[in-house]
Design a protein around this motif. Structure first.
Motif, PDB file in Angstrom:
ATOM      1  N   LEU A   1     -26.413  -0.765 -59.925  1.00 34.54           N
ATOM      2  CA  LEU A   1     -26.314   0.682 -59.798  1.00 34.54           C
ATOM      3  C   LEU A   1     -24.865   1.026 -59.501  1.00 34.54           C
ATOM      4  N   ILE A   2     -24.254   1.806 -60.378  1.00 31.47           N
ATOM      5  CA  ILE A   2     -22.846   2.159 -60.209  1.00 31.47           C
ATOM      6  C   ILE A   2     -22.698   3.327 -59.236  1.00 31.47           C
ATOM      7  N   LEU A   3     -23.406   4.424 -59.486  1.00 33.78           N
ATOM      8  CA  LEU A   3     -23.317   5.574 -58.600  1.00 33.78           C
ATOM      9  C   LEU A   3     -24.401   6.583 -58.983  1.00 33.78           C
ATOM     10  N   THR A   4     -24.876   7.328 -57.993  1.00 36.90           N
ATOM     11  CA  THR A   4     -25.847   8.397 -58.204  1.00 36.90           C
ATOM     12  C   THR A   4     -25.211   9.721 -57.809  1.00 36.90           C
TER      13      THR A   4
ATOM     14  N   ALA B   1     -18.747   6.882 -53.308  1.00 35.09           N
ATOM     15  CA  ALA B   1     -18.783   5.458 -53.648  1.00 35.09           C
ATOM     16  C   ALA B   1     -19.252   4.635 -52.452  1.00 35.09           C
ATOM     17  N   ALA B   2     -18.780   4.988 -51.263  1.00 37.00           N
ATOM     18  CA  ALA B   2     -19.144   4.234 -50.069  1.00 37.00           C
ATOM     19  C   ALA B   2     -20.616   4.393 -49.719  1.00 37.00           C
ATOM     20  N   CYS B   3     -21.159   5.601 -49.937  1.00 33.33           N
ATOM     21  CA  CYS B   3     -22.556   5.878 -49.591  1.00 33.33           C
ATOM     22  C   CYS B   3     -23.520   5.548 -50.724  1.00 33.33           C
ATOM     23  N   GLY B   4     -22.988   5.384 -51.939  1.00 38.54           N
ATOM     24  CA  GLY B   4     -23.848   5.106 -53.079  1.00 38.54           C
ATOM     25  C   GLY B   4     -24.302   6.352 -53.812  1.00 38.54           C
ATOM     26  N   TYR B   5     -24.035   7.513 -53.236  1.00 40.96           N
ATOM     27  CA  TYR B   5     -24.422   8.762 -53.889  1.00 40.96           C
ATOM     28  C   TYR B   5     -23.542   9.897 -53.396  1.00 40.96           C
ATOM     29  N   GLY B   6     -23.465  10.940 -54.213  1.00 40.13           N
ATOM     30  CA  GLY B   6     -22.775  12.165 -53.838  1.00 40.13           C
ATOM     31  C   GLY B   6     -23.619  13.357 -54.227  1.00 40.13           C
TER      32      GLY B   6
ATOM     33  N   ASN C   1     -17.135   7.516 -60.010  1.00 44.08           N
ATOM     34  CA  ASN C   1     -15.999   6.662 -59.664  1.00 44.08           C
ATOM     35  C   ASN C   1     -16.374   5.757 -58.509  1.00 44.08           C
ATOM     36  N   ALA C   2     -16.639   4.486 -58.824  1.00 41.47           N
ATOM     37  CA  ALA C   2     -17.008   3.498 -57.803  1.00 41.47           C
ATOM     38  C   ALA C   2     -15.999   2.355 -57.778  1.00 41.47           C
ATOM     39  N   ARG C   3     -14.755   2.673 -58.105  1.00 42.84           N
ATOM     40  CA  ARG C   3     -13.719   1.640 -58.081  1.00 42.84           C
ATOM     41  C   ARG C   3     -13.620   0.956 -56.728  1.00 42.84           C
ATOM     42  N   SER C   4     -13.731   1.762 -55.664  1.00 42.99           N
ATOM     43  CA  SER C   4     -13.539   1.211 -54.330  1.00 42.99           C
ATOM     44  C   SER C   4     -14.607   0.195 -53.948  1.00 42.99           C
ATOM     45  N   THR C   5     -15.744   0.205 -54.650  1.00 47.63           N
ATOM     46  CA  THR C   5     -16.794  -0.781 -54.387  1.00 47.63           C
ATOM     47  C   THR C   5     -16.885  -1.814 -55.506  1.00 47.63           C
ATOM     48  N   GLY C   6     -15.879  -1.831 -56.382  1.00 47.31           N
ATOM     49  CA  GLY C   6     -15.841  -2.823 -57.449  1.00 47.31           C
ATOM     50  C   GLY C   6     -16.771  -2.554 -58.604  1.00 47.31           C
ATOM     51  N   MET C   7     -17.226  -1.292 -58.751  1.00 43.19           N
ATOM     52  CA  MET C   7     -18.210  -0.984 -59.779  1.00 43.19           C
ATOM     53  C   MET C   7     -17.674  -0.059 -60.865  1.00 43.19           C
ATOM     54  N   GLY C   8     -16.359   0.022 -61.008  1.00 40.19           N
ATOM     55  CA  GLY C   8     -15.783   0.735 -62.133  1.00 40.19           C
ATOM     56  C   GLY C   8     -15.696   2.234 -61.935  1.00 40.19           C
TER      57      GLY C   8
ATOM     58  N   ALA D   1     -26.581  -9.829 -50.247  1.00 38.42           N
ATOM     59  CA  ALA D   1     -25.253 -10.277 -49.850  1.00 38.42           C
ATOM     60  C   ALA D   1     -24.360 -10.363 -51.080  1.00 38.42           C
ATOM     61  N   SER D   2     -23.155  -9.810 -50.984  1.00 39.29           N
ATOM     62  CA  SER D   2     -22.190  -9.864 -52.081  1.00 39.29           C
ATOM     63  C   SER D   2     -20.809  -9.655 -51.503  1.00 39.29           C
ATOM     64  N   GLY D   3     -19.821  -9.792 -52.356  1.00 39.48           N
ATOM     65  CA  GLY D   3     -18.449  -9.589 -51.906  1.00 39.48           C
ATOM     66  C   GLY D   3     -18.044  -8.129 -51.885  1.00 39.48           C
ATOM     67  N   ARG D   4     -18.957  -7.235 -52.295  1.00 34.90           N
ATOM     68  CA  ARG D   4     -18.627  -5.819 -52.349  1.00 34.90           C
ATOM     69  C   ARG D   4     -18.807  -5.172 -50.983  1.00 34.90           C
ATOM     70  N   PRO D   5     -18.130  -4.049 -50.741  1.00 32.81           N
ATOM     71  CA  PRO D   5     -18.315  -3.348 -49.468  1.00 32.81           C
ATOM     72  C   PRO D   5     -19.760  -2.907 -49.288  1.00 32.81           C
ATOM     73  N   GLN D   6     -20.248  -2.945 -48.058  1.00 25.43           N
ATOM     74  CA  GLN D   6     -21.598  -2.518 -47.755  1.00 25.43           C
ATOM     75  C   GLN D   6     -21.734  -1.020 -47.923  1.00 25.43           C
ATOM     76  N   ARG D   7     -22.891  -0.581 -48.450  1.00 26.02           N
ATOM     77  CA  ARG D   7     -23.137   0.846 -48.597  1.00 26.02           C
ATOM     78  C   ARG D   7     -23.171   1.509 -47.224  1.00 26.02           C
ATOM     79  N   ARG D   8     -22.409   2.575 -47.093  1.00 21.40           N
ATOM     80  CA  ARG D   8     -22.362   3.309 -45.832  1.00 21.40           C
ATOM     81  C   ARG D   8     -23.659   4.093 -45.649  1.00 21.40           C
ATOM     82  N   ARG D   9     -24.283   3.930 -44.487  1.00 18.24           N
ATOM     83  CA  ARG D   9     -25.536   4.639 -44.209  1.00 18.24           C
ATOM     84  C   ARG D   9     -25.381   5.510 -42.976  1.00 18.24           C
ATOM     85  N   ASN D  10     -26.087   6.624 -42.965  1.00 21.00           N
ATOM     86  CA  ASN D  10     -26.118   7.515 -41.817  1.00 21.00           C
ATOM     87  C   ASN D  10     -27.570   7.663 -41.389  1.00 21.00           C
ATOM     88  N   PRO D  11     -27.995   6.994 -40.316  1.00 16.71           N
ATOM     89  CA  PRO D  11     -29.402   7.070 -39.918  1.00 16.71           C
ATOM     90  C   PRO D  11     -29.900   8.502 -39.715  1.00 16.71           C
TER      91      PRO D  11
END
Length: 621
Positions: free
Chosen positions: A359-362, A163-168, A388-395, A33-43
């Protein structure tokens, strides 16, 4: 699975916290739990995680595992230990029975635990995931000419989604610059599959896929915006990489860079143990390599965390062993589908394992021989990758990667993009290394071109790489010209079929200039002298012009994103179309519109120089 093989010594409390983290992830909630946006997942793309959990649950239930399942479970069991893997399997089984699993595809959760998954099913699911790629914003297919031109590889949509998914994930396509295997098909410039014929794409005979040493190294990074942990507004940044190609696997964790703040460039100290700045160094014998690079912000983690991280990296490189793994473990699997599935699996793993470090971004990449060749011929042999993870507060960070390996076999790619100052060395120190107004062959020569800028011009010897006679004013070197043709020309080209005359264009007018007699043969409005252009945009303010190589009648005229091929003998347009339609290797590059100058390459019947800004391209027609 009967013993605990993990060397990650953690307390029972920490193990329980990780298990609770896993349960939250299974339910579709954030691991922490944190104030950052939740990582977007695609089952639907998190299929590998589902199969892994299915196998872990079967192991926990005491069912006999297939060799395929054992191979799938083994790497992560080495990270966490078999006891924790069984606990994760039990948690999955309990939540699945309660209908509380949102992390993995329904096709997995509906599977009976009595039925193991098979490699054939894996291959089918990988292909299905690959078909979803076009709709996934964090998966980018980039024309490798952008890499060749040194252009930015990320779009705003890709950046936001990564940024939303945690990886590109980035894959390169377009015209092939490297060698192909015997009988292998590759995508041609027109987008259609083309079989490798008598000569491979790198100029080598079929079957002679020449190996070469390919080496990529850290070349520093820029901090655009610091992440800032709970203790400080400055960051301590480190990077990890996991890479694989035929016969080669490698992982590395760099040393931390301390006191990282916004707006500054930083070097990377190399591997935390050896100091090596290379993260990929292999004898490139195959057609494919895969790599995953992650940016981390350190936050006082202990040695146990870094040991576990190293094991997780080793697990990830095993997962990315695309040649052996995809072709043998899941035969026939689609590359794009596997890469997406592997990246989703790794993103889930990182989220579960994440300790105090952020973890900033993968970023994931698949590079083939064409991509390596494109990077070799890029200015500085360097590419810049956005984290670029600005949108999730990670710089926001930009990583610089440099190629320092051997010259890839075969000729340079057609359409290699370079800086004018790099290859037209005689222009160094002059204003003619950028933003040219016009260019054209010097009539009657096989070595020289005229370059125009402002109210000056040079005659440049392309063989001797020197300016002949220095920089001169247009009015002194072309004495019969009068304003407005004595400055800021729009375009110029050799008059087809002559060895003495040049066309000069400015606004809606033109002149035909005789260079041997220093006289104006004709002048007037373009619409009058070029009647076939009437009622088109090409009667004023041209961007560039050049003779059509190998002809004595035709010229190319460029304006905006279009061009025409004009027959000067019959005064008609042969065709008018988008630059990218007639010059397909310029697609997705800065040369696809608003050119500044162009001319035929001296002593060539096929090639054209195009200029824009500080770059030029030599294009083979």
């Amino acid at each position: 699975m009967t013993t605990d093989t993990s060397t990650w010594q953690v307390s029972a409390k920490d193990r329980q916290e990780r298990l609770e983290r896993w349960r939250r992830m299974l339910a579709g909630e954030p691991a922490v739990a944190s104030g950052r946006p939740q990582r977007r997942r695609n089952p639907e793309t998190n299929w590998a995680t589902g199969v892994w959990l299915h196998a872990a649950a079967r192991a926990e239930m005491g069912l006999e595992l297939t060799a395929w399942e054992q191979a799938f479970l083994a790497p992560l069991a080495d990270v966490l230990g078999e006891e924790e893997v069984r606990a994760m399997g039990r948690a999955y089984r309990e939540q699945r029975d309660a209908g509380a699993v949102a992390l993995v595809p329904q096709a997995v959760t509906e599977r009976s635990f009595d039925e193991p998954f098979t490699s054939e099913e894996a291959a089918a699911h990988m292909r299905a995931v690959g078909e979803l790629a076009a709709g996934l914003s964090n998966v980018a297919s980039v024309n490798r000419t952008r890499l060749l031109a040194g252009e930015q590889l990320e779009t705003p949509e890709f950046t936001e989604a990564a940024a939303a998914c945690g990886y590109g994930l980035t894959l390169f396509g377009g015209a092939e610059f490297g060698a192909a295997e015997v009988g292998q098909e590759s995508a041609g410039a027109d987008g259609e599959a083309q079989a490798a014929g008598g000569v491979a794409a790198d100029g080598m005979p079929p079957g002679s896929l020449t190996s070469f040493r390919a080496r990529l190294q850290w070349d520093g990074f820029r901090c655009h915006e610091a992440a800032g942990d709970q203790w400080s507004t400055a960051d301590e940044i480190y990077w990890t990489a996991a890479c694989s190609t035929v016969g080669y696997k490698h992982t590395t964790r760099t040393r931390e860079t301390d006191r990282v703040s916004s707006g500054n460039e930083y070097s990377i100290g190399g591997d935390h143990s050896t100091g090596s700045v290379a993260f990929f160094d292999a004898n490139f014998t195959g057609n494919l390599s895969a790599m995953v690079i992650t940016c981390w912000e350190a936050d006082q983690s202990d040695a146990a965390w870094y040991d576990a991280l190293g094991k997780a990296l080793a697990e990830s490189v095993d997962s990315l062993a695309l040649i052996d793994f995809v072709l043998n473990f899941v035969p026939g699997s689609d590359l794009v589908g596997w890469m997406i599935t592997a990246m989703d699996f790794l993103a889930t793993l990182w989220e579960h394992l994440q300790n105090k470090d952020d973890l900033i971004l993968t970023r994931g990449f698949a590079l083939n021989r064409s991509d390596v060749k494109a990077l070799y011929y890029t200015e500085g042999r360097r590419m810049t990758l956005g984290f670029n993870a600005r949108s999730t507060g990670m710089g926001h960070f930009s990583l610089h990667v440099k190629y320092t390996g051997d010259t890839p076999p075969g000729p340079p790619p057609e359409g290699s993009f370079s800086f004018i100052a790099t290859n037209w060395t005689g222009l160094l120190g002059s204003p003619f290394t950028r933003d040219l107004d016009a260019a054209c062959l010097v009539p009657g020569t096989t070595t020289d071109v005229y370059l125009f800028k402002g109210d000056t011009y040079v005659r440049y010897d392309c063989n001797g790489e020197e300016i002949r006679g220095g920089i001169r004013s247009i009015s002194s070197g072309w004495p019969a010209l009068r304003p407005p043709f004595t400055s800021n020309l729009d375009a110029a080209c050799l008059v087809p079929g002559t060895t003495t005359d040049v066309y000069l264009f400015k606004g809606d007018t033109y002149v035909r200039y005789n260079c041997s007699g220093e006289s104006v043969r004709s002048s007037g409005r373009i619409s009058d002298g070029w009647p076939g252009l009437r009622n088109t945009p090409f009667t004023s303010n041209l961007d560039a012009a050049c003779l059509v190589p190998g002809t004595t009648t035709d010229v190319y005229l460029f304006k905006g994103s279009e061009y025409v091929r004009y027959d000067c003998s019959s005064e008609r347009i042969r065709h008018r179309q988008a630059i990218t339609a007639g010059w397909p290797r310029l697609t997705d590059t800065e040369f696809a519109h608003n050119l500044q100058a162009g001319c035929v390459v001296p002593n060539s019947r096929h090639d054209v120089y195009l200029f824009k800004g500080e770059r030029y391209v030599r294009y083979a027609m």
